[in-house]
Design a protein around this motif. Structure first.
Motif, PDB file in Angstrom:
ATOM      1  N   LEU A   1       0.706  -0.601   0.160  1.00  0.00           N
ATOM      2  CA  LEU A   1       0.358   0.458  -0.390  1.00  0.00           C
ATOM      3  C   LEU A   1       0.756   1.415   0.238  1.00  0.00           C
TER       4      LEU A   1
ATOM      5  N   ARG B   1       1.250   5.375   0.207  1.00  0.00           N
ATOM      6  CA  ARG B   1       0.173   6.931   0.425  1.00  0.00           C
ATOM      7  C   ARG B   1       0.615   7.909  -0.058  1.00  0.00           C
TER       8      ARG B   1
ATOM      9  N   ARG C   1      -1.713  12.602   0.979  1.00  0.00           N
ATOM     10  CA  ARG C   1      -2.702  12.142   1.136  1.00  0.00           C
ATOM     11  C   ARG C   1      -3.900  10.863   0.756  1.00  0.00           C
ATOM     12  N   ARG C   2      -3.463   9.930  -0.163  1.00  0.00           N
ATOM     13  CA  ARG C   2      -4.154   9.777  -1.856  1.00  0.00           C
ATOM     14  C   ARG C   2      -3.329   8.529  -1.811  1.00  0.00           C
ATOM     15  N   LEU C   3      -4.787   7.291  -1.434  1.00  0.00           N
ATOM     16  CA  LEU C   3      -3.737   5.967  -1.604  1.00  0.00           C
ATOM     17  C   LEU C   3      -3.987   5.023  -2.826  1.00  0.00           C
TER      18      LEU C   3
ATOM     19  N   GLY D   1      -3.223   0.629  -3.960  1.00  0.00           N
ATOM     20  CA  GLY D   1      -3.113  -0.721  -3.811  1.00  0.00           C
ATOM     21  C   GLY D   1      -2.371  -1.697  -5.023  1.00  0.00           C
TER      22      GLY D   1
ATOM     23  N   SER E   1      -8.750   2.309  -7.349  1.00  0.00           N
ATOM     24  CA  SER E   1      -7.238   2.990  -6.417  1.00  0.00           C
ATOM     25  C   SER E   1      -6.567   1.262  -6.517  1.00  0.00           C
TER      26      SER E   1
ATOM     27  N   THR F   1      -1.995   7.115  -7.442  1.00  0.00           N
ATOM     28  CA  THR F   1      -2.386   7.401  -6.438  1.00  0.00           C
ATOM     29  C   THR F   1      -3.426   8.520  -6.657  1.00  0.00           C
TER      30      THR F   1
END
Length: 254
Positions: free
Chosen positions: A137, A139, A144-146, A148, A177, A247
């Protein structure tokens, strides 16, 4: 001291030992159930803990029945002698097993993590246990976005130059995402190919062969032929920048 919320299985064993070995050392071996019954309770900064204290040469102690000399630790945990325990083990369990796939999978994840770590904007996390689609994962610590990632590595075959990447169908997701990173290992150079795949998880069925339990992607790195994988071919050296872009995908988590 043991955090109260970490004790979740009454039948699990707690082994408490000193870090530094001393002569005639003893260890505490006790189930969580008994530990909670006998331990003192403390509250530190609003958090509950269980606490146990015992000496190395106790005469009287509530923990005395559960204190075991270090030399007898295996027998206490196994509830029998080591010799008898080994005699009950199936010989097949001790036979060496082929571990190339496990080794290559670990190496692939380590390579991706190393590449992503080149970007100071990416914080990296490893889910545990490793049972879900997302294995790494990432980030963006500014936005502050992810994103995976599931990492798949396969060996390039000499006969056709292809690396067959298999993805468990049951783990596939349409989450925008989530992405699949495909790596191709070359035995002749003992390294991953400089080209990799970066595919949105939702688009895997459009480029893979559905075999039932798995989706199979035939990746031919460096080929000049037109294939369905062309939109997803990327330079491995660019992976950290590419994942940072991932992200920012629509509806990515926050």
């Amino acid at each position: 001291m043991v955090p109260a919320d970490s004790l979740v299985d009454d039948d699990a064993l707690i082994l408490a030992s000193l870090i530094d070995e001393i002569p005639n050392q003893i260890d505490l071996v006790v189930t969580e159930r008994t530990f909670k019954q006998l331990a003192a309770r403390e509250i530190v900064k609003g958090k509950h803990f269980y606490e146990a204290a015992f000496s190395m040469h106790p005469v009287r102690s509530r923990w005395l029945p559960f204190l075991v000399p270090r030399a007898q630790l295996a027998e206490r945990v196994l509830e029998t002698s080591v010799a008898l325990a080994l005699g009950r083990v199936s010989p097949d369990l001790l036979k060496p097993r082929e571990r190339h796939n496990g080794w290559l999978g670990f190496l692939g994840e380590a390579e991706v993590i190393r590449r992503l770590a080149e970007s100071p904007r990416l914080d990296l996390f490893r889910p545990f246990p490793d049972l879900e689609m997302v294995e790494v994962l990432a980030r963006d610590n500014l936005a502050r976005r992810l994103a995976g990632l599931q990492v798949k590595a396969a060996t390039v075959q000499h006969l056709n130059g292809e690396a067959q990447i298999h993805i468990r169908t049951a783990t596939l997701t349409k989450d925008p995402s989530t992405w699949v990173v495909g790596l191709a290992w070359r035995n002749e150079t003992n390294a991953f190919d400089e080209e990799c795949l970066l595919i949105p998880a939702a688009e895997v069925p459009t480029v893979a062969i559905d075999t039932g339990p798995t989706m199979e992607i035939n990746f031919h790195p460096g080929t000049h032929r037109t294939t369905l994988l062309d939109p997803y071919r990327r330079r491995l050296a660019d992976l950290s920048r590419l994942v940072l872009d991932c992200t920012q995908a629509p509806f990515a988590g926050t």
